[in-house]
Design a protein around this motif. Structure first.
Motif, PDB file in Angstrom:
ATOM      1  N   THR A  56      13.149  -2.098   3.620  1.00  0.00           N
ATOM      2  CA  THR A  56      13.447  -2.781   2.363  1.00  0.00           C
ATOM      3  C   THR A  56      12.410  -3.872   2.116  1.00  0.00           C
ATOM      4  O   THR A  56      12.037  -4.598   3.027  1.00  0.00           O
ATOM      5  N   VAL A  57      11.951  -3.964   0.882  1.00  0.00           N
ATOM      6  CA  VAL A  57      10.984  -4.997   0.504  1.00  0.00           C
ATOM      7  C   VAL A  57      11.739  -6.179  -0.094  1.00  0.00           C
ATOM      8  O   VAL A  57      12.590  -6.008  -0.964  1.00  0.00           O
ATOM      9  N   ASN A  58      11.452  -7.361   0.405  1.00  0.00           N
ATOM     10  CA  ASN A  58      12.025  -8.615  -0.091  1.00  0.00           C
ATOM     11  C   ASN A  58      10.918  -9.397  -0.784  1.00  0.00           C
ATOM     12  O   ASN A  58       9.862  -9.612  -0.189  1.00  0.00           O
ATOM     13  N   VAL A  59      11.174  -9.827  -2.008  1.00  0.00           N
ATOM     14  CA  VAL A  59      10.207 -10.624  -2.763  1.00  0.00           C
ATOM     15  C   VAL A  59      10.891 -11.924  -3.174  1.00  0.00           C
ATOM     16  O   VAL A  59      11.975 -11.902  -3.751  1.00  0.00           O
ATOM     17  N   LYS A  60      10.262 -13.041  -2.847  1.00  0.00           N
ATOM     18  CA  LYS A  60      10.766 -14.353  -3.240  1.00  0.00           C
ATOM     19  C   LYS A  60       9.662 -15.041  -4.033  1.00  0.00           C
ATOM     20  O   LYS A  60       8.558 -15.212  -3.532  1.00  0.00           O
ATOM     21  N   ILE A  61       9.979 -15.385  -5.258  1.00  0.00           N
ATOM     22  CA  ILE A  61       8.998 -16.020  -6.143  1.00  0.00           C
ATOM     23  C   ILE A  61       9.402 -17.473  -6.363  1.00  0.00           C
ATOM     24  O   ILE A  61      10.530 -17.753  -6.762  1.00  0.00           O
ATOM     25  N   ALA A  62       8.488 -18.374  -6.076  1.00  0.00           N
ATOM     26  CA  ALA A  62       8.683 -19.804  -6.318  1.00  0.00           C
ATOM     27  C   ALA A  62       7.319 -20.403  -6.624  1.00  0.00           C
ATOM     28  O   ALA A  62       6.543 -20.697  -5.719  1.00  0.00           O
ATOM     29  N   VAL A  63       7.012 -20.497  -7.923  1.00  0.00           N
ATOM     30  CA  VAL A  63       5.717 -21.015  -8.359  1.00  0.00           C
ATOM     31  C   VAL A  63       5.934 -22.106  -9.403  1.00  0.00           C
ATOM     32  O   VAL A  63       6.976 -22.167 -10.042  1.00  0.00           O
ATOM     33  N   THR A 123       3.390 -21.752 -19.414  1.00  0.00           N
ATOM     34  CA  THR A 123       2.397 -22.830 -19.450  1.00  0.00           C
ATOM     35  C   THR A 123       2.903 -24.071 -18.729  1.00  0.00           C
ATOM     36  O   THR A 123       2.163 -25.034 -18.581  1.00  0.00           O
ATOM     37  N   SER A 124       4.168 -24.029 -18.308  1.00  0.00           N
ATOM     38  CA  SER A 124       4.704 -25.143 -17.529  1.00  0.00           C
ATOM     39  C   SER A 124       6.010 -24.685 -16.891  1.00  0.00           C
ATOM     40  O   SER A 124       6.590 -23.672 -17.276  1.00  0.00           O
ATOM     41  N   GLY A 125       6.440 -25.437 -15.914  1.00  0.00           N
ATOM     42  CA  GLY A 125       7.750 -25.180 -15.323  1.00  0.00           C
ATOM     43  C   GLY A 125       7.696 -24.493 -13.975  1.00  0.00           C
ATOM     44  O   GLY A 125       6.679 -23.940 -13.575  1.00  0.00           O
ATOM     45  N   ASP A 126       8.841 -24.566 -13.303  1.00  0.00           N
ATOM     46  CA  ASP A 126       9.006 -23.910 -12.009  1.00  0.00           C
ATOM     47  C   ASP A 126       9.663 -22.556 -12.228  1.00  0.00           C
ATOM     48  O   ASP A 126      10.736 -22.473 -12.833  1.00  0.00           O
ATOM     49  N   ILE A 127       9.034 -21.503 -11.749  1.00  0.00           N
ATOM     50  CA  ILE A 127       9.546 -20.143 -11.869  1.00  0.00           C
ATOM     51  C   ILE A 127      10.120 -19.756 -10.506  1.00  0.00           C
ATOM     52  O   ILE A 127       9.417 -19.816  -9.494  1.00  0.00           O
ATOM     53  N   ASN A 128      11.392 -19.362 -10.490  1.00  0.00           N
ATOM     54  CA  ASN A 128      12.072 -19.051  -9.232  1.00  0.00           C
ATOM     55  C   ASN A 128      12.864 -17.763  -9.346  1.00  0.00           C
ATOM     56  O   ASN A 128      13.480 -17.506 -10.369  1.00  0.00           O
ATOM     57  N   GLY A 129      12.884 -17.003  -8.293  1.00  0.00           N
ATOM     58  CA  GLY A 129      13.724 -15.806  -8.229  1.00  0.00           C
ATOM     59  C   GLY A 129      13.452 -15.041  -6.950  1.00  0.00           C
ATOM     60  O   GLY A 129      12.432 -15.242  -6.292  1.00  0.00           O
ATOM     61  N   ASP A 130      14.394 -14.195  -6.571  1.00  0.00           N
ATOM     62  CA  ASP A 130      14.153 -13.299  -5.449  1.00  0.00           C
ATOM     63  C   ASP A 130      14.938 -12.018  -5.662  1.00  0.00           C
ATOM     64  O   ASP A 130      15.960 -11.991  -6.331  1.00  0.00           O
ATOM     65  N   PHE A 131      14.390 -10.929  -5.147  1.00  0.00           N
ATOM     66  CA  PHE A 131      15.014  -9.623  -5.292  1.00  0.00           C
ATOM     67  C   PHE A 131      14.568  -8.718  -4.159  1.00  0.00           C
ATOM     68  O   PHE A 131      13.612  -9.020  -3.435  1.00  0.00           O
ATOM     69  N   VAL A 132      15.299  -7.629  -4.000  1.00  0.00           N
ATOM     70  CA  VAL A 132      15.089  -6.689  -2.896  1.00  0.00           C
ATOM     71  C   VAL A 132      15.061  -5.285  -3.475  1.00  0.00           C
ATOM     72  O   VAL A 132      15.803  -4.979  -4.403  1.00  0.00           O
ATOM     73  N   PHE A 133      14.200  -4.418  -2.912  1.00  0.00           N
ATOM     74  CA  PHE A 133      14.190  -3.019  -3.325  1.00  0.00           C
ATOM     75  C   PHE A 133      13.690  -2.149  -2.175  1.00  0.00           C
ATOM     76  O   PHE A 133      13.118  -2.636  -1.208  1.00  0.00           O
ATOM     77  N   THR A 134      13.938  -0.848  -2.312  1.00  0.00           N
ATOM     78  CA  THR A 134      13.470   0.106  -1.317  1.00  0.00           C
ATOM     79  C   THR A 134      12.314   0.872  -1.924  1.00  0.00           C
ATOM     80  O   THR A 134      12.468   1.468  -2.996  1.00  0.00           O
ATOM     81  N   PRO A 135      11.152   0.856  -1.279  1.00  0.00           N
ATOM     82  CA  PRO A 135       9.988   1.567  -1.858  1.00  0.00           C
ATOM     83  C   PRO A 135      10.153   3.070  -1.797  1.00  0.00           C
ATOM     84  O   PRO A 135      10.959   3.598  -1.094  1.00  0.00           O
TER      85      PRO A 135
END
Length: 135
Positions: A56-63, A123-135
């Protein structure tokens, strides 16, 4: 005594379970460890990471986006982590409280879009999220 497949597991197993190549299974279930991707100009990486664990692929985005964002594409996943079909995950702009989509294409590109499919280049702000999927 119960009747049916559960009363004779070995017979049930032989008729209903396919051969498993354990070497292949172990290869597919290996842990890649967490990887920090390189982000394009304008994004500050606060904790964006991804990994493949147990198939399973885990992706966590926090930019944090700045006014110098140049792309709606955040990064590209390696070949063994790419989905067969497009995968959608939700992310939130913590500043505006707006919800957007993080999209993973079959070529591995991870993009940002709004909920109706338009390219989203914050153009501004904190982008957050995480999700999981099976390739």
């Amino acid at each position: 005594m119960r009747n049916g497949p559960s009363s004779n597991w070995s017979l049930f197993f032989l008729h209903h379970v396919r051969y498993v190549n354990f070497a292949e299974l172990n290869h597919n279930l290996s842990d890649s460890g967490w990887v920090t991707p390189n982000l394009p100009t304008g994004y500050k990486n606060r904790a964006t990471i991804y990994c493949k664990k147990n198939g399973t692929v885990n992706v966590k985005i926090a930019v944090t986006a700045t006014s110098s964002v140049t792309s709606h594409m955040l990064f590209t996943l390696p070949e063994d982590m790419r989905p067969l079909n497009t995968v959608y995950g939700f992310v939130v702009n913590g500043t505006s409280k707006a919800i957007y989509m993080a999209i993973v294409l079959p070529n591995g590109n991870v993009l940002l879009q709004d909920l109706v499919g338009n390219i989203y280049k914050p153009t501004s702000g904190d982008i957050n999220g995480d999700f999981v999927f099976t390739p």
